[in-house]
Design a protein around this motif. Structure first.
Motif, PDB file in Angstrom:
ATOM      1  N   ASN A 291       0.810  -1.212   0.000  1.00 48.94           N
ATOM      2  CA  ASN A 291       0.000   0.000   0.000  1.00 48.94           C
ATOM      3  C   ASN A 291       0.844   1.262   0.000  1.00 48.94           C
ATOM      4  O   ASN A 291       0.393   2.327   0.395  1.00 48.94           O
ATOM      5  N   SER A 292       2.053   1.146  -0.469  1.00 51.65           N
ATOM      6  CA  SER A 292       2.953   2.301  -0.497  1.00 51.65           C
ATOM      7  C   SER A 292       2.688   3.129  -1.735  1.00 51.65           C
ATOM      8  O   SER A 292       2.210   2.632  -2.765  1.00 51.65           O
ATOM      9  N   CYS A 293       3.004   4.406  -1.632  1.00 53.08           N
ATOM     10  CA  CYS A 293       2.843   5.312  -2.755  1.00 53.08           C
ATOM     11  C   CYS A 293       4.204   5.720  -3.283  1.00 53.08           C
ATOM     12  O   CYS A 293       5.182   5.834  -2.535  1.00 53.08           O
ATOM     13  N   ASP A 294       4.205   5.961  -4.603  1.00 55.29           N
ATOM     14  CA  ASP A 294       5.424   6.416  -5.277  1.00 55.29           C
ATOM     15  C   ASP A 294       6.612   5.494  -4.952  1.00 55.29           C
ATOM     16  O   ASP A 294       7.586   5.865  -4.295  1.00 55.29           O
ATOM     17  N   VAL A 295       6.549   4.293  -5.442  1.00 57.39           N
ATOM     18  CA  VAL A 295       7.577   3.288  -5.159  1.00 57.39           C
ATOM     19  C   VAL A 295       8.142   2.728  -6.474  1.00 57.39           C
ATOM     20  O   VAL A 295       7.552   2.881  -7.552  1.00 57.39           O
ATOM     21  N   THR A 296       9.298   2.123  -6.335  1.00 59.07           N
ATOM     22  CA  THR A 296       9.924   1.410  -7.462  1.00 59.07           C
ATOM     23  C   THR A 296       9.928  -0.080  -7.124  1.00 59.07           C
ATOM     24  O   THR A 296      10.464  -0.499  -6.089  1.00 59.07           O
ATOM     25  N   VAL A 297       9.356  -0.844  -7.994  1.00 62.38           N
ATOM     26  CA  VAL A 297       9.229  -2.294  -7.796  1.00 62.38           C
ATOM     27  C   VAL A 297      10.285  -3.007  -8.649  1.00 62.38           C
ATOM     28  O   VAL A 297      10.475  -2.684  -9.837  1.00 62.38           O
ATOM     29  N   ASN A 298      10.965  -3.974  -8.037  1.00 64.34           N
ATOM     30  CA  ASN A 298      11.936  -4.793  -8.769  1.00 64.34           C
ATOM     31  C   ASN A 298      11.256  -6.059  -9.280  1.00 64.34           C
ATOM     32  O   ASN A 298      10.747  -6.873  -8.502  1.00 64.34           O
ATOM     33  N   VAL A 299      11.261  -6.216 -10.594  1.00 64.78           N
ATOM     34  CA  VAL A 299      10.759  -7.434 -11.234  1.00 64.78           C
ATOM     35  C   VAL A 299      11.984  -8.255 -11.642  1.00 64.78           C
ATOM     36  O   VAL A 299      12.818  -7.783 -12.419  1.00 64.78           O
ATOM     37  N   VAL A 300      12.072  -9.455 -11.131  1.00 64.48           N
ATOM     38  CA  VAL A 300      13.273 -10.286 -11.335  1.00 64.48           C
ATOM     39  C   VAL A 300      12.889 -11.533 -12.137  1.00 64.48           C
ATOM     40  O   VAL A 300      11.950 -12.261 -11.778  1.00 64.48           O
ATOM     41  N   ALA A 301      13.648 -11.754 -13.206  1.00 64.27           N
ATOM     42  CA  ALA A 301      13.489 -12.973 -14.015  1.00 64.27           C
ATOM     43  C   ALA A 301      14.669 -13.906 -13.735  1.00 64.27           C
ATOM     44  O   ALA A 301      15.822 -13.472 -13.746  1.00 64.27           O
ATOM     45  N   THR A 302      14.380 -15.178 -13.489  1.00 67.87           N
ATOM     46  CA  THR A 302      15.414 -16.195 -13.281  1.00 67.87           C
ATOM     47  C   THR A 302      15.448 -17.102 -14.510  1.00 67.87           C
ATOM     48  O   THR A 302      14.450 -17.773 -14.829  1.00 67.87           O
ATOM     49  N   VAL A 303      16.601 -17.118 -15.173  1.00 68.34           N
ATOM     50  CA  VAL A 303      16.768 -17.894 -16.413  1.00 68.34           C
ATOM     51  C   VAL A 303      17.672 -19.084 -16.118  1.00 68.34           C
ATOM     52  O   VAL A 303      18.772 -18.918 -15.574  1.00 68.34           O
ATOM     53  N   HIS A 304      17.217 -20.270 -16.463  1.00 67.52           N
ATOM     54  CA  HIS A 304      17.992 -21.498 -16.294  1.00 67.52           C
ATOM     55  C   HIS A 304      18.553 -21.940 -17.649  1.00 67.52           C
ATOM     56  O   HIS A 304      17.817 -22.022 -18.643  1.00 67.52           O
ATOM     57  N   THR A 305      19.866 -22.235 -17.670  1.00 68.31           N
ATOM     58  CA  THR A 305      20.546 -22.629 -18.916  1.00 68.31           C
ATOM     59  C   THR A 305      21.152 -24.029 -18.763  1.00 68.31           C
ATOM     60  O   THR A 305      21.084 -24.651 -17.699  1.00 68.31           O
ATOM     61  N   ASN A 306      21.775 -24.517 -19.824  1.00 64.58           N
ATOM     62  CA  ASN A 306      22.448 -25.824 -19.808  1.00 64.58           C
ATOM     63  C   ASN A 306      23.890 -25.734 -19.320  1.00 64.58           C
ATOM     64  O   ASN A 306      24.639 -26.703 -19.378  1.00 64.58           O
ATOM     65  N   GLY A 307      24.314 -24.584 -18.826  1.00 65.40           N
ATOM     66  CA  GLY A 307      25.654 -24.437 -18.279  1.00 65.40           C
ATOM     67  C   GLY A 307      26.736 -24.094 -19.267  1.00 65.40           C
ATOM     68  O   GLY A 307      27.907 -24.000 -18.890  1.00 65.40           O
ATOM     69  N   LYS A 308      26.391 -23.863 -20.522  1.00 71.16           N
ATOM     70  CA  LYS A 308      27.390 -23.472 -21.513  1.00 71.16           C
ATOM     71  C   LYS A 308      27.553 -21.956 -21.517  1.00 71.16           C
ATOM     72  O   LYS A 308      26.661 -21.214 -21.100  1.00 71.16           O
ATOM     73  N   SER A 309      28.692 -21.543 -21.984  1.00 71.74           N
ATOM     74  CA  SER A 309      28.932 -20.090 -22.060  1.00 71.74           C
ATOM     75  C   SER A 309      28.280 -19.521 -23.310  1.00 71.74           C
ATOM     76  O   SER A 309      28.155 -20.197 -24.336  1.00 71.74           O
ATOM     77  N   GLY A 310      27.875 -18.263 -23.194  1.00 71.84           N
ATOM     78  CA  GLY A 310      27.232 -17.607 -24.332  1.00 71.84           C
ATOM     79  C   GLY A 310      26.550 -16.323 -23.906  1.00 71.84           C
ATOM     80  O   GLY A 310      26.750 -15.819 -22.799  1.00 71.84           O
TER      81      GLY A 310
END
Length: 213
Positions: A126-145
């Protein structure tokens, strides 16, 4: 019986030949010498300067003498330090081959995005004038790129394409969107992560904002 005009021959006539005299007679035996005698056989081409002749023995119970052939000299053994250097060189070569193989395998094996999720770890409440962090978690096969992506907000056009570099063995990557809300009111928006490379994929979450003054 003689006639008077023939001269008298007082020689005795030889007895008639016996036709059976040569039948069943034993074959005469020819003796070539002592059976244990050693004979030296020399080829005709070598009689002028005779080399050691091959000795041949005849007779019962006499073994045949095989010619003796010259044997090759034994190879000299390498010093111990040379063998140690050879072993170390082989180990270093093997290690180099393994490192190069792993490097090529990492380079030639592409990066793959296996899954992606989007969430708001700390809602605005219920806060006003705020910045919300939206975080995406990406899972890979462990290779570089490189991961190429963009954020799509329900209140704005899609953002520019962004990049995230992941290293070898890194199986997760966190992508963050900072969304600022102002004013009084209540709203529910959506934030979508759009991955374009290396594996096209999307993930969406809802973002709620409530401000009552």
């Amino acid at each position: 019986m003689t006639r008077p005009q023939d001269p008298f021959d007082d020689r005795a006539m030889p007895p008639p030949a016996d036709p059976w005299a040569t039948i069943d007679r034993p074959v005469p035996t020819v003796y070539l010498g002592n059976p244990d005698t050693t004979a030296h056989v020399v080829p005709p081409a070598q009689r002028s300067a005779p080399p050691p002749a091959i000795e041949v023995r005849f007779g019962p119970g006499v073994p045949v003498a095989a010619p003796s052939w010259p044997t090759a000299p034994a190879a000299p053994r390498r010093p111990r330090w040379r063998r140690l250097v050879s072993i170390l060189s082989s180990l270093l070569t093997l290690a180099l081959v393994v490192v190069v193989g792993l490097y090529l395998w990492q380079r030639l094996s592409p990066l793959v995005v296996e899954s992606a999720t989007v969430a708001v770890p700390k809602p605005a409440g219920n806060s006003c004038d705020v910045t919300v962090n939206v975080v995406a978690t990406v899972h890979t096969n462990g290779k570089s790129g490189t991961i190429r992506y963009q954020w799509i907000r329900s209140d704005n056009p899609p953002s520019a394409v962004l990049t995230e570099q992941v290293g070898s063995g890194q199986r997760t990557a966190a992508l963050t969107l900072k969304w600022t809300f102002n004013g009084v009111g209540t709203t529910t928006e959506t934030a979508t992560l759009n991955i374009t490379e290396p594996t096209p994929m999307q993930a969406t979450t809802k973002v709620a904002y409530r401000c009552r003054r």
